[in-house]
Design a protein around this motif. Sequence first.
Motif, PDB file in Angstrom:
ATOM      1  N   GLU A 292      39.517  44.375  37.483  1.00 45.69           N
ATOM      2  CA  GLU A 292      39.675  44.604  38.926  1.00 45.69           C
ATOM      3  C   GLU A 292      41.060  45.182  39.240  1.00 45.69           C
ATOM      4  N   ARG A 293      42.080  44.675  38.572  1.00 47.00           N
ATOM      5  CA  ARG A 293      43.443  45.184  38.778  1.00 47.00           C
ATOM      6  C   ARG A 293      43.516  46.657  38.357  1.00 47.00           C
ATOM      7  N   ALA A 294      42.911  46.976  37.232  1.00 46.17           N
ATOM      8  CA  ALA A 294      42.920  48.361  36.756  1.00 46.17           C
ATOM      9  C   ALA A 294      42.228  49.273  37.778  1.00 46.17           C
ATOM     10  N   TRP A 295      41.122  48.812  38.350  1.00 47.74           N
ATOM     11  CA  TRP A 295      40.412  49.594  39.357  1.00 47.74           C
ATOM     12  C   TRP A 295      41.289  49.779  40.589  1.00 47.74           C
ATOM     13  N   LEU A 296      41.924  48.710  41.055  1.00 50.30           N
ATOM     14  CA  LEU A 296      42.807  48.785  42.226  1.00 50.30           C
ATOM     15  C   LEU A 296      43.959  49.758  41.982  1.00 50.30           C
ATOM     16  N   GLU A 297      44.569  49.667  40.808  1.00 55.93           N
ATOM     17  CA  GLU A 297      45.686  50.558  40.489  1.00 55.93           C
ATOM     18  C   GLU A 297      45.229  52.006  40.430  1.00 55.93           C
TER      19      GLU A 297
ATOM     20  N   PHE B 125      45.865  38.281  42.378  1.00 55.80           N
ATOM     21  CA  PHE B 125      45.058  37.320  41.625  1.00 55.80           C
ATOM     22  C   PHE B 125      43.650  37.868  41.462  1.00 55.80           C
ATOM     23  N   CYS B 126      43.406  38.517  40.317  1.00 59.55           N
ATOM     24  CA  CYS B 126      42.095  39.075  40.015  1.00 59.55           C
ATOM     25  C   CYS B 126      42.017  39.333  38.507  1.00 59.55           C
TER      26      CYS B 126
END
Length: 99
Positions: A81-86, A76-77
């Motif tokens: 942020e998801r792209a950065w995490l991936e 849940f972001c």
Amino acid sequence: VELCLTSNVLSRSAPGYAGHHFGELRGRGCRVVLCTDDSGLFGTTLSREYAIAQRAFGLSRRALRALALEALQYVFCSDSERAWLEHAARQLDNRLEVE
């Protein structure tokens, strides 16, 4: 599907780790995410849940990494942020030796 192996075993909603429905769901191609539920109550961590899954279902390191990377799709972001995490996870994954 979010699955909490230890919570399910200790609450008796699964007969044991090897008989947990994780194996069946994953085998049928369902998207599964390992979780901890209440780590204080059940005395586990996310790392321990991955180690349990590896032992109970014979998962390779590659399979564990794929499971962890796929879980990022359900965080849940924001999209950025998801792209950065991936990106960060893939960079780390590229540095680690894969079987």
